[in-house]
Motif scaffolding. Structure first.
Motif, PDB file in Angstrom:
ATOM      1  N   PHE A 111      89.014  17.058  29.490  1.00 23.17           N
ATOM      2  CA  PHE A 111      88.510  17.875  28.373  1.00 23.17           C
ATOM      3  C   PHE A 111      88.155  16.978  27.180  1.00 23.17           C
ATOM      4  O   PHE A 111      87.112  17.139  26.551  1.00 23.17           O
ATOM      5  N   GLN A 143      84.917  14.990  27.572  1.00 20.44           N
ATOM      6  CA  GLN A 143      83.742  15.846  27.428  1.00 20.44           C
ATOM      7  C   GLN A 143      83.475  16.178  25.960  1.00 20.44           C
ATOM      8  O   GLN A 143      82.334  16.118  25.493  1.00 20.44           O
ATOM      9  N   LEU A 144      84.532  16.511  25.238  1.00 19.26           N
ATOM     10  CA  LEU A 144      84.382  16.837  23.821  1.00 19.26           C
ATOM     11  C   LEU A 144      83.997  15.605  23.006  1.00 19.26           C
ATOM     12  O   LEU A 144      83.153  15.677  22.114  1.00 19.26           O
ATOM     13  N   ASP A 189      89.043  28.466  28.750  1.00 22.86           N
ATOM     14  CA  ASP A 189      87.760  28.195  28.103  1.00 22.86           C
ATOM     15  C   ASP A 189      87.361  26.739  28.310  1.00 22.86           C
ATOM     16  O   ASP A 189      86.194  26.430  28.591  1.00 22.86           O
ATOM     17  N   LEU A 190      88.311  25.842  28.146  1.00 23.71           N
ATOM     18  CA  LEU A 190      88.018  24.416  28.295  1.00 23.71           C
ATOM     19  C   LEU A 190      87.713  24.059  29.746  1.00 23.71           C
ATOM     20  O   LEU A 190      86.857  23.223  30.024  1.00 23.71           O
ATOM     21  N   MET A 194      83.166  25.106  28.952  1.00 26.69           N
ATOM     22  CA  MET A 194      83.104  23.997  28.005  1.00 26.69           C
ATOM     23  C   MET A 194      81.842  24.009  27.149  1.00 26.69           C
ATOM     24  O   MET A 194      81.891  23.745  25.939  1.00 26.69           O
ATOM     25  N   GLU A 195      80.716  24.322  27.740  1.00 27.56           N
ATOM     26  CA  GLU A 195      79.465  24.320  26.961  1.00 27.56           C
ATOM     27  C   GLU A 195      79.513  25.347  25.834  1.00 27.56           C
ATOM     28  O   GLU A 195      79.056  25.088  24.717  1.00 27.56           O
TER      29      GLU A 195
END
Length: 281
Positions: A140, A143-144, A94-95, A99-100
């Motif tokens: 990751f 981005q988060l 998923d990551l 990601m969105e």
């Protein structure tokens, strides 16, 4: 004297209220719950399962699954019950590829943290696998972070393969950026591969933000596989882990939220026991 008495009354009310709201001497708040604990119940009835958890006095959730529902639906059910989701668990793929969607779901749930609990690998974990994971985690996490969320990795035991003067987990810590990558300590999956959760907290006091409270059945021997039968999870305080020592170390760490996780088939009976035990520490 007339001025002192009202002041004393105010102080008594203030500190008395604070004391009444404290869960225990070591935990200020009632621990949260990992949804995986009641995965079978959630799969059939999300609102009803939240009711059961709320009846135990728990209002903070780590949702490790959406159970076929929309994140917005779950948020509505949580809000209606005065509950909240502080952490959202997803898988590695998923990551890497969605990601969105992860970000949208986490924000819809109201979560602060996004957690992954497994690094895909075959056989024993090795240095190359850990180094690749570290690079991915940095990506990751950035981005988060840019979306107002915090990435956390939940250890699972296999990361403690010996390496040089430490373990591969030390490599993971060293090669991930603190500004982007934090950790969730699962104390069972620190203890099972032969490590000391309290000592690990003291070694990395600023890196752990979340904790899974679990206990391992007496007599069970650990290993580095990252797996053990679910019914080896027992009520807190009845197994092998020194919970008072762990929570004492946790008080001096950066852990924000604690969650009870019980993977056993007896979770409905054991969770109330665990909550009662934690109140005594």
């Amino acid at each position: 004297m007339k001025r002192i008495i009202p002041l004393l009354v105010c102080l008594f009310v203030y500190y008395g209220t604070a004391f009444a709201q404290s869960f225990s001497k070591t935990l200020k708040e009632t621990p949260g719950m990992v949804s995986y604990t009641f995965r079978n119940q959630f799969a059939k009835d999300v609102p009803g399962t939240l009711d059961k958890i709320k009846a135990m006095g728990v209002t903070n959730m780590e949702m490790s699954n959406l159970f076929g529902k929309q994140a917005s639906e779950i948020r509505t059910w949580l809000d209606e019950r005065g509950m909240r989701c502080t952490s959202y668990g997803v898988n590695y793929d998923d990551l890497a590829n969605k990601m969105e969607t992860v970000i949208q779901n986490a924000k819809a749930l109201g979560a602060k943290y996004v957690r992954v609990a497994w690094i895909p690998h075959k056989g024993a974990m090795d240095l190359a696998g850990i180094q690749k994971a570290a690079a991915d985690f940095n990506k990751f996490g950035e981005q988060l972070h840019n979306s107002g969320l915090t990435f956390v990795y939940h250890n699972h035991g296999y990361e403690f393969q010996p390496h040089e003067k430490g373990t591969l987990f030390d490599v993971l810590m060293k090669e991930t950026k603190p500004e982007y990558v934090s950790y969730e300590m699962d104390i069972l999956w620190v203890f099972f591969p032969g490590q000391d959760p309290a000592a690990l907290l003291k070694k990395y006091p600023k890196r752990f933000k979340l904790m899974h409270l679990k206990d391992l059945k007496k007599g069970v021997e650990g290993n580095l596989s990252g797996g053990t039968p679910p019914d080896n999870d027992v009520a807190l305080g009845t197994g092998q882990i020194n919970l008072p020592a762990v929570l004492k170390a946790a008080r001096k760490s950066s852990i924000e939220f604690f969650y009870i996780e019980d993977e056993s088939s007896s979770a409905e009976q054991q969770v109330p026991q665990s909550i009662a035990y934690l109140k005594t520490i």
